[in-house]
Design an enzyme around this catalytic site. Sequence first.
Site, PDB file in Angstrom:
ATOM      1  N   VAL A 422       0.859  -1.191   0.000  1.00  0.00           N
ATOM      2  CA  VAL A 422       0.000   0.000   0.000  1.00  0.00           C
ATOM      3  C   VAL A 422       0.892   1.237   0.000  1.00  0.00           C
ATOM      4  O   VAL A 422       2.118   1.139  -0.006  1.00  0.00           O
ATOM      5  CB  VAL A 422      -0.983   0.006   1.205  1.00  0.00           C
ATOM      6  CG1 VAL A 422      -1.862  -1.224   1.201  1.00  0.00           C
ATOM      7  CG2 VAL A 422      -0.245   0.128   2.530  1.00  0.00           C
ATOM      8  N   VAL A 423       0.263   2.389   0.043  1.00  0.00           N
ATOM      9  CA  VAL A 423       1.028   3.642  -0.026  1.00  0.00           C
ATOM     10  C   VAL A 423       2.128   3.684   1.050  1.00  0.00           C
ATOM     11  O   VAL A 423       1.990   3.083   2.108  1.00  0.00           O
ATOM     12  CB  VAL A 423       0.096   4.867   0.135  1.00  0.00           C
ATOM     13  CG1 VAL A 423      -0.655   5.132  -1.146  1.00  0.00           C
ATOM     14  CG2 VAL A 423      -0.847   4.670   1.304  1.00  0.00           C
ATOM     15  N   HIS A 472      11.368  -6.794  -0.510  1.00  0.00           N
ATOM     16  CA  HIS A 472      11.417  -5.639  -1.403  1.00  0.00           C
ATOM     17  C   HIS A 472      11.611  -6.074  -2.848  1.00  0.00           C
ATOM     18  O   HIS A 472      12.702  -6.463  -3.255  1.00  0.00           O
ATOM     19  CB  HIS A 472      12.558  -4.715  -0.942  1.00  0.00           C
ATOM     20  CG  HIS A 472      12.636  -3.428  -1.698  1.00  0.00           C
ATOM     21  ND1 HIS A 472      13.824  -2.843  -2.050  1.00  0.00           N
ATOM     22  CD2 HIS A 472      11.671  -2.620  -2.181  1.00  0.00           C
ATOM     23  CE1 HIS A 472      13.580  -1.718  -2.708  1.00  0.00           C
ATOM     24  NE2 HIS A 472      12.280  -1.573  -2.798  1.00  0.00           N
ATOM     25  N   ASN A 475      10.902  -2.631  -9.387  1.00  0.00           N
ATOM     26  CA  ASN A 475       9.964  -2.236 -10.440  1.00  0.00           C
ATOM     27  C   ASN A 475      10.687  -2.195 -11.798  1.00  0.00           C
ATOM     28  O   ASN A 475      11.749  -1.579 -11.882  1.00  0.00           O
ATOM     29  CB  ASN A 475       9.435  -0.831 -10.077  1.00  0.00           C
ATOM     30  CG  ASN A 475       8.340  -0.362 -10.978  1.00  0.00           C
ATOM     31  OD1 ASN A 475       7.777  -1.134 -11.747  1.00  0.00           O
ATOM     32  ND2 ASN A 475       8.036   0.920 -10.904  1.00  0.00           N
ATOM     33  N   ASN A 522      19.187   0.429  -2.906  1.00  0.00           N
ATOM     34  CA  ASN A 522      18.991   1.870  -3.067  1.00  0.00           C
ATOM     35  C   ASN A 522      20.107   2.664  -2.409  1.00  0.00           C
ATOM     36  O   ASN A 522      20.426   3.768  -2.823  1.00  0.00           O
ATOM     37  CB  ASN A 522      17.626   2.293  -2.512  1.00  0.00           C
ATOM     38  CG  ASN A 522      16.530   1.933  -3.501  1.00  0.00           C
ATOM     39  OD1 ASN A 522      16.793   1.745  -4.691  1.00  0.00           O
ATOM     40  ND2 ASN A 522      15.305   1.808  -3.021  1.00  0.00           N
TER      41      ASN A 522
HETATM   42  P1  NAI Z   1       0.801   2.892  -5.747  1.00  0.00           P
HETATM   43  O1  NAI Z   1       0.495   4.250  -5.294  1.00  0.00           O
HETATM   44  O2  NAI Z   1       0.883   2.596  -7.201  1.00  0.00           O
HETATM   45  O3  NAI Z   1      -0.257   1.869  -5.119  1.00  0.00           O
HETATM   46  C1  NAI Z   1      -0.649   1.869  -3.780  1.00  0.00           C
HETATM   47  C2  NAI Z   1      -2.032   1.248  -3.690  1.00  0.00           C
HETATM   48  O4  NAI Z   1      -2.348   1.035  -2.333  1.00  0.00           O
HETATM   49  C3  NAI Z   1      -3.137   2.114  -4.271  1.00  0.00           C
HETATM   50  O5  NAI Z   1      -3.870   1.386  -5.247  1.00  0.00           O
HETATM   51  C4  NAI Z   1      -4.003   2.438  -3.069  1.00  0.00           C
HETATM   52  O6  NAI Z   1      -5.395   2.525  -3.405  1.00  0.00           O
HETATM   53  C5  NAI Z   1      -3.723   1.256  -2.177  1.00  0.00           C
HETATM   54  N1  NAI Z   1      -4.045   1.484  -0.786  1.00  0.00           N
HETATM   55  C6  NAI Z   1      -3.834   2.601  -0.056  1.00  0.00           C
HETATM   56  N2  NAI Z   1      -4.269   2.394   1.220  1.00  0.00           N
HETATM   57  C7  NAI Z   1      -4.741   1.130   1.268  1.00  0.00           C
HETATM   58  C8  NAI Z   1      -5.329   0.337   2.300  1.00  0.00           C
HETATM   59  N3  NAI Z   1      -5.498   0.822   3.528  1.00  0.00           N
HETATM   60  N4  NAI Z   1      -5.702  -0.925   1.985  1.00  0.00           N
HETATM   61  C9  NAI Z   1      -5.526  -1.404   0.751  1.00  0.00           C
HETATM   62  N5  NAI Z   1      -5.004  -0.689  -0.262  1.00  0.00           N
HETATM   63  C10 NAI Z   1      -4.591   0.561  -0.006  1.00  0.00           C
HETATM   64  O7  NAI Z   1       2.157   2.490  -5.010  1.00  0.00           O
HETATM   65  P2  NAI Z   1       3.312   1.526  -5.497  1.00  0.00           P
HETATM   66  O8  NAI Z   1       4.268   2.269  -6.338  1.00  0.00           O
HETATM   67  O9  NAI Z   1       2.731   0.264  -5.999  1.00  0.00           O
HETATM   68  O10 NAI Z   1       4.072   1.268  -4.120  1.00  0.00           O
HETATM   69  C11 NAI Z   1       3.535   0.435  -3.131  1.00  0.00           C
HETATM   70  C12 NAI Z   1       4.622   0.106  -2.126  1.00  0.00           C
HETATM   71  O11 NAI Z   1       5.716  -0.508  -2.797  1.00  0.00           O
HETATM   72  C13 NAI Z   1       5.190   1.293  -1.390  1.00  0.00           C
HETATM   73  O12 NAI Z   1       5.513   0.907  -0.095  1.00  0.00           O
HETATM   74  C14 NAI Z   1       6.465   1.616  -2.161  1.00  0.00           C
HETATM   75  O13 NAI Z   1       7.429   2.253  -1.378  1.00  0.00           O
HETATM   76  C15 NAI Z   1       6.924   0.227  -2.530  1.00  0.00           C
HETATM   77  N6  NAI Z   1       7.780   0.133  -3.701  1.00  0.00           N
HETATM   78  C16 NAI Z   1       7.539   0.884  -4.813  1.00  0.00           C
HETATM   79  C17 NAI Z   1       8.365   0.761  -5.913  1.00  0.00           C
HETATM   80  C18 NAI Z   1       8.099   1.555  -7.150  1.00  0.00           C
HETATM   81  O14 NAI Z   1       9.008   1.650  -7.998  1.00  0.00           O
HETATM   82  N7  NAI Z   1       6.905   2.092  -7.329  1.00  0.00           N
HETATM   83  C19 NAI Z   1       9.536  -0.152  -5.919  1.00  0.00           C
HETATM   84  C20 NAI Z   1       9.640  -0.952  -4.733  1.00  0.00           C
HETATM   85  C21 NAI Z   1       8.807  -0.779  -3.660  1.00  0.00           C
END
Ligand code: NAI
Length: 739
Positions: A422-423, A472, A475, A522
């Site tokens: 999640v976020v 972890h 992407n 990272n």
């Molecule tokens: P994103 O913003 O694309 O997706 C997050 C999702 O979580 C959204 O669909 C949102 O609706 C959902 N969400 C928020 N609160 C929620 C809840 N209480 N219950 C269920 N769903 C909920 O974020 P992204 O990029 O997928 O990142 C997610 C995690 O992965 C973060 O912790 C980020 O740091 C980590 N991450 C991200 C990378 C990237 O390149 N984007 C790479 C590696 C890790």
Amino acid sequence: MHVSDTEPLKTTPSSQSQPPADQQTSLHATPESLLSLEHLPNGLAILTLGQTQESAIALSERRLKELSTVFSQLHQQPPIGLIIQGNRPEMFTVGVDLFAIRHLTDPQEGVRLAQLGQHVFDLLATLPCPTVAAISGPCVGGGFEMALACKIRLCSDHRSTLIGLPEIKLGIIPGFGGCQRLPRLIGVTKALDIILAGKTLGAKQAFAAGLVNEIVATHHLKTRAESLALQKANVKPSGLSIKERFLTYTALGRRIVKNATEKMIEKKVGAYYPAPSRALSIIMTGLDSGHAAGQAHEAQAIGELITTPESQALVRIFFLTEEAKSIGKGAESDVREMNGIVIGAGVMGEGIAETFARKGLSVTLKDINATAIANAKNNTTNRIRKSSSLSSSEQEGILDKYTFTAEEAFPISTNNFVIEAVVENLSVKAQVLNALSARLPATTIFASNTSSLSINAMAETIADPSRFIGMHFFNPVAKMPLVEIIRGKATSEKTIVITAALARKLGKVPIVVEDVPGFLINRILSPYLNCAAMLFEKGYSVQLIDGAAVSFGFPMGPLRLLDEIGHDVASHVSVIMEEAYGARMKSSNISQTLVRAKALGKKSKLGIYNYSANVAAPRGDIREVLGFSTTAAAAPMTQQKVAEALLLSMVQEAVRCLDEGVAGQPSANAAGQIDLGTVMGIGFPAFRGGILSYASVLTASAIKNKLLFLREEFASPLFDVPVGIESRSVSGKSFAEPI
Ligand code: NAI
């Protein structure tokens, strides 16, 4: 009976004087023998590779010599037919024994080994009887070259069946006749496609590519092989299309193929990987001048390539990967039927859920937002239905593994593994994990995909922190092979092992790292990206900076990589890194400025590059957008010097990570894990062995001098000399282990 070169096997002749039906004669020799040959009453000979307890059957020199003895004797007393099989449905042979070749320094040893393999498989190919390779499990490299020397190749539909020639990935070429036999079997263009990419294919793909004549159900493999070897049945004749015949067997056709392939090699791999060009020239020699001439070149090339630092680095990375996979050893059965519960259906959650479904594991993808779930379902369904390597029933099988839900009370089965994506917000993550832990059995493991939050801080909010861990993914999840497993202070060993086993089950390579800001990857990547941004700010061009990294062997330059990561993500991470490590992690404001300009990088089709055309190109107006001076004030710098600055900024952080114990299970090969992590997670060129191998080649005292010079030149703490480099410059120690 021990079989050696000088001690011929005593086989029981079959075709001329068959033993009575109740007296099957087995040549299962003494426990030291690496093969067994059994003569059946019907005149067939069954050659089983390996002993029953052998887990991976490799073609060691000793086994090749035993094969030589067997085939020589079969020439003297040919059976009605010969079947070659592995020791169980999961194993045919994994090819040449890499342990034996990993430290070869004498090219002549390589030549001799290749000549031995060629001689043995020529003996097999010229046996005057039907020869059937009954393949089940891996049949790769030298193993597939042996199968190619058989007249018929049959494979089982077992899930572990894997067929192909991956040698290029180790910086070598197929050297036991594979460069000769494969082009004649499937045509030169298809053979080049397999050999130059080092492809290994599952049963169906191998059949479609013409590598095997038939696929049969695993339990029918033996009987079908017997019918074929007894010539009671035939395989469908295979043949080359007119076009393939022209391209393979005419001088003009081959010239066309050669020219096009040379250009492709130049474009794709450049000068750093000599093996693809050698393979091409050897294949052409074989088709121009015949099998013997081709094989002579093969042997020569094996000798030269196997002893190059590039090949040795690639073989080392292979072993490090195997070592990393073994972290989860013993927990395979725990994850075999595991159900994934992935919370958060954003970029990462969607990708992570797909790895479960594609590996046959059920997965629930849950999001708080119904639109996010609908989008994820839509994207996933489209992507899987468009996947041309899958049959429609396989596509449906994968989609059946999914449950998409926005309901809080979604159904839960047993044996779950939770990954939250999640976020990036500590309290949201804690709330999500705690709500779920109340519903799940007290054995469930909870993992976070956080990229920047502390696993220990999150663990404080979790009821049982021993079952909490960082997992972890990178992407894009489908493409990136690495998973960092972050051990919190309270994480139990069992949780680590099961998580590593799951990563492996999902097709990923796990490395275990400590809970420090940026974790391992990272943390090492940040100074490299910051260095690129600093050089850009000082007036050096995008082309020079990214060109320097690409010339070194990276798949893309650091500025392009920033666009790929996204400037929103990059600026978020850079704040955390600077807070944690201070001035040496200070980043420029490039990403922040681009976020304000809504140029997030590739995802918004505009960043440092412009992605609106087919080919991404550096933006002409980027300096104005960033408010930098448009006239380059910087002193001229060569591509090599730029590469050195980029790499040394990374080296100094990697050495700190090594000495602080950030990587590796306690007492495990920490330097190896850092090397592997940089290759798999950052795209550090594998043929250079990883960042610390590169540093060891440079030597600590040379690195220290270069860092001091760069420190002065750019007045930047990016190039501060860490204690670990300072002390090694005195002691002369390498970077192979922590100090
Ligand atoms: P994103 O913003 O694309 O997706 C997050 C999702 O979580 C959204 O669909 C949102 O609706 C959902 N969400 C928020 N609160 C929620 C809840 N209480 N219950 C269920 N769903 C909920 O974020 P992204 O990029 O997928 O990142 C997610 C995690 O992965 C973060 O912790 C980020 O740091 C980590 N991450 C991200 C990378 C990237 O390149 N984007 C790479 C590696 C890790």
